[in-house]
Design an enzyme around this catalytic site. Structure first.
Site, mmCIF file in Angstrom:
data_model
loop_
_atom_site.group_PDB
_atom_site.id
_atom_site.type_symbol
_atom_site.label_atom_id
_atom_site.label_comp_id
_atom_site.label_asym_id
_atom_site.label_seq_id
_atom_site.Cartn_x
_atom_site.Cartn_y
_atom_site.Cartn_z
ATOM 1 N N ASP A 1 0.062 -5.778 1.948
ATOM 2 C CA ASP A 1 -1.091 -4.864 1.794
ATOM 3 C C ASP A 1 -2.329 -5.884 2.244
ATOM 4 O OD1 ASP A 1 -1.840 -2.040 1.006
ATOM 5 O OD2 ASP A 1 -3.332 -3.447 -0.098
ATOM 6 N N LEU A 2 -2.932 -5.181 3.097
ATOM 7 C CA LEU A 2 -4.065 -5.893 3.672
ATOM 8 C C LEU A 2 -5.420 -5.837 2.724
ATOM 9 C CD1 LEU A 2 -4.016 -4.998 7.437
ATOM 10 C CD2 LEU A 2 -3.071 -6.940 6.383
ATOM 11 N N ASP B 1 -2.176 0.711 5.900
ATOM 12 C CA ASP B 1 -2.144 -0.963 5.863
ATOM 13 C C ASP B 1 -1.030 -1.745 5.379
ATOM 14 O OD1 ASP B 1 -3.337 -0.309 3.667
ATOM 15 O OD2 ASP B 1 -4.696 -1.888 3.284
#
Length: 842
Positions: free
Chosen positions: A455-456, A498
């Protein structure tokens, strides 16, 4: 001995009756025929002209009268007596008591006077009821009653009927079991029948597909064969008949005089069709359109009304035809038609007729070319050469179209399995591959697979501040870097937003995964070039090992996602491997959320008032309203624990609603009781609640309903709520200001609120973060920080509340520095509503 003979005879009669009742399980087809037989048998044992049976249904607490014979009231039937009436009568009383009951006139009166029964039906002299019991549970009642003084019942009759009732229950249960078994057999038979029908349809469809392929192949061979045209037409007719009803079939061609002829014609109503000039028939309509058509009777009538067709000719129920095209010109038509409503053509049949018409067209073209060659050989050679060249060009174009179509189909397959933005595998493709790997674990137990959930960081901020195009560019670059970090045998996919996942194949050691994970973290930590700017993101990783305990891909992704959130909680750029402890914590958290939801719905959340005093005089200035949740075994759950769960699930809005309602109610009551003492109550509100239009409407209505004056109700908001951009927050704060609700900045100093934020909103008070007070007694730097916070409040001319005073030295410190107000357990613990009222009255 002589006295025992009648007794022995009675026993024989009883045994015969019991045996007959047992035999009823095989004689009676159902319960409707069973109870009349039971009535007959009981009538052989004792007077039973008036007899009925009622069954009790425990699941809905109803009594059903299933059989009844009453000479005193012949019109009374099972359907005429309701369950409610039976509950109020002697039957209901019998079922409630659970004991055999013999009553006469006095007994009826006593029960009626006690309110145990209500009068239903004609009065009887004697009433004898026996409860039907199965495994100590009441399932019904069996009753005989007498209206004649010559027929009376005694205790011997009650014992006899009780004994018979046991056998009736056993036989009744066997019949019920048999009916249930028969029902299950019928349902199973029906299911097998439906499955067999489905299988038959599948076989028929498969046979039709095989026949279709065979017909197509045969027609293709016929189109390239030489021979008599009539034989050719017959074979084409035979092949079409293999797939559809072609009892009415003809081929129409334009001759050199432009007359419409019928070289092949088979019809149920007409032996031969005569040549004619083209007119407004269906054949001409098809040739004018130049493409295969399906015409129903309704469509034909519409075309006649429009003047496109005339009304002459045989009216076919369904008419299906394809054009015969030679050298680009429509020269005729191939037609099948049906006069029977049971023989309908489908849209799928258009494909067949189109192919057949093309095959016939090709054969006609070949024959025409051969005839022209025989008539003018040298002239035709040049034309054939030119035509061959044209056909080669057409075939080349067709091949290109087929190649383009194949490429397009391949592209569609690729798009269906890949993310349109990044080109990575999408969720569906990744899930399919992951499920395939899970199934292979039983065959290859030594192969180790790992799934990493990525996960960004800061993606939403980048996307919102720089625009969606910038967000898309970031996702593309992230995809490229992820692919550069893994092996060719590994698989990386974008789940959406994302979120990315990687399936690592044939992993030897966790250290290898940790090494790749760190490589990914380092790669995504590097700046991205987006819109000629350097943008920083980063990521967090959660890792889950694949094992046979996982049933499908969603379980694996859930655990990897859980590990990823655990990594995020430790700070950015972290990687965490999933373990059983996380699963237990997840289950525990889920249980907590469920219990919290039930607690809110059942009213277990209650308010507590913590006083806020002026310093140094300790005069009561107001209260902070806190939510409390008592434990089942005593004590209370930590607010931070259940409020965090409430925030995640959205239940926080319900809790905030409850607290606001309680605060407004108490302020209204105290305002009438203590008119000379100004007082405020502050309530902590979540960002979720402030963004909820229904909640804000409720808050405004409560303030107006209780006629609160400005400043009586305060709302506490944390710094981070004001710093992060939230849709609708400014509108909510303006709405609070309009109805006189004050604003307190909670946990001041714990976040990164700037002076511009403090100047933007009009705060009635700043509430110091308890973190500062804990540092005051630990080192001098904490005292300096506290002095800075107090200086800011003085600069803004906004009162400062020292929150979290738990020790004497903390109180002395804030007083010595000139803090105006204080709150904490050292000054006073949170109070129940009654305790708060006592403090106000003191």
């Amino acid at each position: 001995m002589d006295d025992q003979k009648p007794l022995m005879g009675a026993k024989d009669v009883l045994l015969d009756a019991l045996f007959d009742i047992a035999e009823l399980s095989s004689e009676a087809n159902d319960l409707a025929s069973f109870f009349p037989m039971v009535h007959r048998i009981i009538g052989n044992l004792l007077p039973a002209e008036n007899f009925y049976v009622a069954l009790y249904h425990e699941f809905d607490d109803t009594i059903e009268l299933v059989y009844m014979v009453d000479l005193a009231d012949p019109d009374m039937t099972p359907g005429s007596v309701s369950s409610q009436d039976l509950h109020r009568g002697l039957t209901g009383y019998l079922l409630r008591s659970g004991d055999a009951l013999l009553l006469s006139g006095d007994g009826f009166k006593q029960l009626a006077e006690k309110g145990e029964i209500a009068h239903i039906g004609p009065d009887s002299l004697d009433w004898l009821g026996i409860p039907l019991k199965l495994d100590h549970k009441i399932i019904g009642a069996m009753v005989v009653q007498s209206y004649d003084a010559s027929t009376r019942y005694n205790e011997d009759d009650k014992q006899l009927l009780t004994f018979v009732a046991r056998q009736v229950v056993n036989t009744l249960e066997r019949i019920r079991h048999r009916e249930l078994l028969e029902q299950q057999i019928m349902e199973r038979t029906q299911a097998l029948h439906e499955s067999n029908q489905l299988l038959r349809r599948e076989v028929q469809e498969r046979k039709r597909a095989e026949t279709f392929q065979s017909v197509m192949l045969h027609l293709s061979e016929l189109a390239h064969s030489d021979g008599d045209p009539q034989d050719f037409y017959v074979q084409v007719h035979d092949q079409v008949s293999r797939l559809i009803d072609a009892r009415n079939f003809y081929i129409a061609l334009l001759d050199r005089k432009q007359l419409l002829t019928f070289p092949y014609f088979v019809d149920q109503h007409q032996l031969q069709a005569k040549a004619r000039k083209p007119g407004k028939g269906l054949t001409e309509y098809l040739m004018r359109n130049g493409q295969a058509v399906l015409v129903t009777r309704k469509v034909r009538d519409e075309l006649i009304q429009k003047g496109i067709l005339d009304s002459e000719g045989t009216e076919a129920f369904h008419w299906l035809g394809g054009p015969l095209v030679v050298d680009g010109q429509v020269v005729g038509a191939l037609v099948v038609q049906s006069y029977d409503e049971s023989n309908r053509y489908r849209r799928e049949d258009l494909e067949l007729i189109s192919f057949v018409s093309r095959s016939v067209s090709e054969a006609l073209s070949r024959r025409q070319h051969r005839e022209m060659l025989e008539a003018a050989k040298r002239e035709l050679e040049a034309k054939v050469t030119e035509r061959t060249r044209e056909l080669e060009v057409a075939n080349g174009a067709l091949r290109r179209q087929m190649q383009e179509k194949a490429a397009l189909a391949e592209r569609h397959r690729f798009d269906a399995m890949h993310d349109a933005l990044t080109g990575l595998a999408n969720r569906a493709f990744f899930t399919t591959q992951l499920n395939r790997v899970l199934k292979s674990l039983s065959r290859y137990p030594n192969r180790r697979y790992v799934v990493a959930f990525i996960d960004l960081d800061r993606f939403k901020i980048i996307n919102d501040s720089m625009g969606h195009l910038a967000g898309d560019q970031l996702l593309k670059q992230v995809a490229q870097r992820l692919q550069a970090c893994i092996r060719e045998t590994d698989m990386v996919a974008r789940l959406g937003g994302d979120e990315f996942v990687i399936l690592f194949d044939c992993v030897q050691h966790d250290e290898d995964v940790a090494l790749v994970g760190q490589r990914i973290i380092n790669a995504l930590h590097q700046p991205f070039e987006i819109q000629e700017q350097q943008v920083f993101s980063g990521c967090s990783l959660g890792v889950a090992h694949l094992s046979r305990r996982y049933k499908d891909a969603s379980d694996v992704l859930r655990d990897a996602d859980t590990a990823m959130y655990q990594a995020k909680s430790r700070g950015r750029g972290q990687m965490v491997f999933f373990d059983d402890t996380m699963r237990e914590n997840l289950i525990s958290r889920f249980s907590l959320q469920n219990a919290l939801r039930l607690a809110v719905e059942s009213g277990q959340i209650f308010p507590a008032f913590q006083p806020i005093f002026s310093l140094p005089g300790r005069k009561l200035h107001g209260f902070e309203l806190l939510a409390r949740w008592p434990r089942a075994g005593g004590g209370e759950l930590t607010p931070e624990l259940f409020l965090e769960a409430a925030e995640e699930t959205g239940i926080i809005v319900d809790i905030d609603t409850l607290m606001v309602r309680q605060a407004c109610r108490q302020l209204s009551l105290w305002g009438h009781q203590l008119t000379d003492q100004p007082l405020f109550v502050s309530v902590n509100l979540s960002a979720r609640s402030l963004q909820n239009s229904a909640f804000m409407k409720h808050l405004v209505e409560q303030v107006r309903e209780h006629e609160l004056t400005p400043g009586q109700l305060m709302v506490e908001i944390r710094e981070n709520v004001l710093i992060q951009p939230s849709p609708g927050l400014d509108e909510a704060l303006n709405a609070l200001k309009e109805v006189g609700v004050g604003l307190i900045l909670d946990h001041f100093g714990a976040g990164s609120a700037t002076l511009s934020v403090l100047m933007q909103h009009h705060f009635q008070a700043l509430k110091m973060s308890p973190h500062f007070l804990r540092q005051v007694t630990e080192h001098e730097r904490g005292q300096s920080l506290l002095q800075s916070v107090i200086a800011v409040s003085r600069y803004l001319k906004v009162p400062l509340i020292a929150h979290g005073i738990e020790e004497e030295n903390q109180l002395q410190a804030v007083q010595s520095m000139g803090c105006a107000y204080g709150q904490g357990e050292y000054l006073c613990q949170p109070l129940a509503t009654a305790q708060a009222e006592l403090m106000l009255c003191a």
